[in-house]
Design a protein around this motif. Sequence first.
Motif, PDB file in Angstrom:
ATOM      1  N   MET A 163     -20.042 -19.123   4.654  1.00 22.64           N
ATOM      2  CA  MET A 163     -19.253 -19.486   5.824  1.00 22.64           C
ATOM      3  C   MET A 163     -18.746 -20.909   5.672  1.00 22.64           C
ATOM      4  N   THR A 164     -17.452 -21.120   5.900  1.00 25.32           N
ATOM      5  CA  THR A 164     -16.864 -22.454   5.877  1.00 25.32           C
ATOM      6  C   THR A 164     -16.131 -22.704   7.185  1.00 25.32           C
ATOM      7  N   PHE A 165     -15.960 -23.961   7.548  1.00 25.03           N
ATOM      8  CA  PHE A 165     -15.247 -24.330   8.762  1.00 25.03           C
ATOM      9  C   PHE A 165     -13.755 -24.436   8.477  1.00 25.03           C
ATOM     10  N   HIS A 166     -12.940 -24.165   9.511  1.00 24.38           N
ATOM     11  CA  HIS A 166     -11.503 -24.332   9.333  1.00 24.38           C
ATOM     12  C   HIS A 166     -11.107 -25.777   9.633  1.00 24.38           C
ATOM     13  N   SER A 167      -9.843 -26.100   9.403  1.00 22.86           N
ATOM     14  CA  SER A 167      -9.374 -27.487   9.478  1.00 22.86           C
ATOM     15  C   SER A 167      -9.571 -28.110  10.854  1.00 22.86           C
ATOM     16  N   GLY A 168      -9.402 -27.315  11.921  1.00 22.45           N
ATOM     17  CA  GLY A 168      -9.575 -27.846  13.269  1.00 22.45           C
ATOM     18  C   GLY A 168     -11.013 -28.239  13.538  1.00 22.45           C
ATOM     19  N   GLU A 169     -11.954 -27.408  13.119  1.00 23.44           N
ATOM     20  CA  GLU A 169     -13.376 -27.717  13.297  1.00 23.44           C
ATOM     21  C   GLU A 169     -13.763 -28.962  12.504  1.00 23.44           C
ATOM     22  N   ILE A 170     -13.280 -29.047  11.276  1.00 18.04           N
ATOM     23  CA  ILE A 170     -13.589 -30.210  10.434  1.00 18.04           C
ATOM     24  C   ILE A 170     -13.028 -31.494  11.048  1.00 18.04           C
ATOM     25  N   ALA A 171     -11.818 -31.424  11.604  1.00 17.85           N
ATOM     26  CA  ALA A 171     -11.210 -32.604  12.222  1.00 17.85           C
ATOM     27  C   ALA A 171     -12.049 -33.101  13.398  1.00 17.85           C
ATOM     28  N   ILE A 172     -12.532 -32.196  14.242  1.00 19.27           N
ATOM     29  CA  ILE A 172     -13.357 -32.590  15.395  1.00 19.27           C
ATOM     30  C   ILE A 172     -14.715 -33.100  14.932  1.00 19.27           C
ATOM     31  N   GLN A 173     -15.308 -32.449  13.955  1.00 19.52           N
ATOM     32  CA  GLN A 173     -16.599 -32.902  13.424  1.00 19.52           C
ATOM     33  C   GLN A 173     -16.493 -34.319  12.873  1.00 19.52           C
ATOM     34  N   ASN A 174     -15.411 -34.588  12.169  1.00 17.60           N
ATOM     35  CA  ASN A 174     -15.209 -35.943  11.633  1.00 17.60           C
ATOM     36  C   ASN A 174     -15.032 -36.959  12.752  1.00 17.60           C
ATOM     37  N   LYS A 175     -14.263 -36.607  13.770  1.00 14.57           N
ATOM     38  CA  LYS A 175     -14.014 -37.536  14.880  1.00 14.57           C
ATOM     39  C   LYS A 175     -15.311 -37.822  15.648  1.00 14.57           C
ATOM     40  N   ALA A 176     -16.170 -36.791  15.744  1.00 17.14           N
ATOM     41  CA  ALA A 176     -17.446 -36.953  16.452  1.00 17.14           C
ATOM     42  C   ALA A 176     -18.519 -37.577  15.570  1.00 17.14           C
ATOM     43  N   GLY A 177     -18.235 -37.723  14.267  1.00 21.96           N
ATOM     44  CA  GLY A 177     -19.186 -38.338  13.344  1.00 21.96           C
ATOM     45  C   GLY A 177     -20.364 -37.459  12.985  1.00 21.96           C
ATOM     46  N   VAL A 178     -20.154 -36.128  12.984  1.00 22.04           N
ATOM     47  CA  VAL A 178     -21.269 -35.210  12.712  1.00 22.04           C
ATOM     48  C   VAL A 178     -20.941 -34.238  11.569  1.00 22.04           C
ATOM     49  N   ARG A 179     -20.023 -34.637  10.713  1.00 28.60           N
ATOM     50  CA  ARG A 179     -19.562 -33.721   9.667  1.00 28.60           C
ATOM     51  C   ARG A 179     -20.699 -33.231   8.770  1.00 28.60           C
ATOM     52  N   GLU A 180     -21.570 -34.114   8.302  1.00 26.81           N
ATOM     53  CA  GLU A 180     -22.642 -33.714   7.399  1.00 26.81           C
ATOM     54  C   GLU A 180     -23.633 -32.792   8.098  1.00 26.81           C
ATOM     55  N   GLU A 181     -23.966 -33.125   9.347  1.00 25.81           N
ATOM     56  CA  GLU A 181     -24.891 -32.275  10.101  1.00 25.81           C
ATOM     57  C   GLU A 181     -24.296 -30.890  10.323  1.00 25.81           C
ATOM     58  N   ALA A 182     -23.018 -30.837  10.659  1.00 21.58           N
ATOM     59  CA  ALA A 182     -22.350 -29.556  10.885  1.00 21.58           C
ATOM     60  C   ALA A 182     -22.353 -28.710   9.621  1.00 21.58           C
ATOM     61  N   GLN A 183     -22.142 -29.347   8.486  1.00 18.60           N
ATOM     62  CA  GLN A 183     -22.123 -28.610   7.231  1.00 18.60           C
ATOM     63  C   GLN A 183     -23.490 -27.991   6.942  1.00 18.60           C
TER      64      GLN A 183
END
Length: 299
Positions: A1-21
């Motif tokens: 399972m991978t995230f789409h571009s919109g999810e990745i953009a929000i995760q980055n803005k919220a500073g939780v990209r690594e945790e989300a992955q």
Amino acid sequence: MTFHSGEIAIQNKAGVREEAQRLCQTIGNLIKPAAQEFLKNQQLAVASTVNAKGRVWASLLTGDSSFVRVLSEQTIEIHPTFLTRDLLTQNLASHNTIGLLVIDFANRRRLRLNGKATLQSDGKIYVELKQVFFNCPKYIQLRHIETKLAESLKQPEILTRDVLSQTDESWITQADTFFIASYHPEFGNDASHRGGCPGFVRVINSHKLLFPDYAGNNMFQTFGNLQVNPHAGLLFVNFESGHTLQLTGQAKVIWDAEKLSEFAGAKRLVEFEIEQVLESRNACPFRWKFGEYSPVNPS
């Protein structure tokens, strides 16, 4: 399972990209034994669908304790108690993607199942699943179903309008729970739960709402979809009367720190512009008795 571009953009803005992955590993496409066992006794689900004009709606589905039946590890059958004119059936005729949230208020558990739906002539819905995952119990208010009232259901009455009535506004401002539906043109629909203490959803005027987003699982499926496509649907349920209020419109995520300070515990805000209101009286054959608010609700 991978995230789409919109999810990745929000995760980055919220500073939780690594945790989300890391959490991404919890999303699969199979109904594992724990999910199969959970589905056996559930009587309420919320469906996210999109109509021919691109409007997104959240619909309430209810039935007996076997109304969501597992046919295989990747397929379920839903046999709900439908409103005879419910827009869900019309939407599935034009777009076959569906997002489902099955929720158990009494045990504070929720399962999301997203995939492609096939509507049968007998009213059953077959869903081929692409995403299956549990969510945490945060912000779920404790409620117990009272099935003894199921036989006293009056004839449903459906009212449509373009803006909120005063009764609608009062209903929304007293709500402690609602559901939000979103849609990504390539990845499909998603349905999610939102909860808080009464008053956490504010009515700005007859066509605009404002509500907080609290700390959650940090995967941001809903916000990721909104990043790509702002169309969304909201569903409010009157658990004492069985009435529902469905809103469709467009949502915008607000990150402004000054505005956030007006809402206890808010990490983000959502401004929702209403395009259509659908009130369904006597929509649900069940009633729920309130138990207690979630202990993690901001106050």
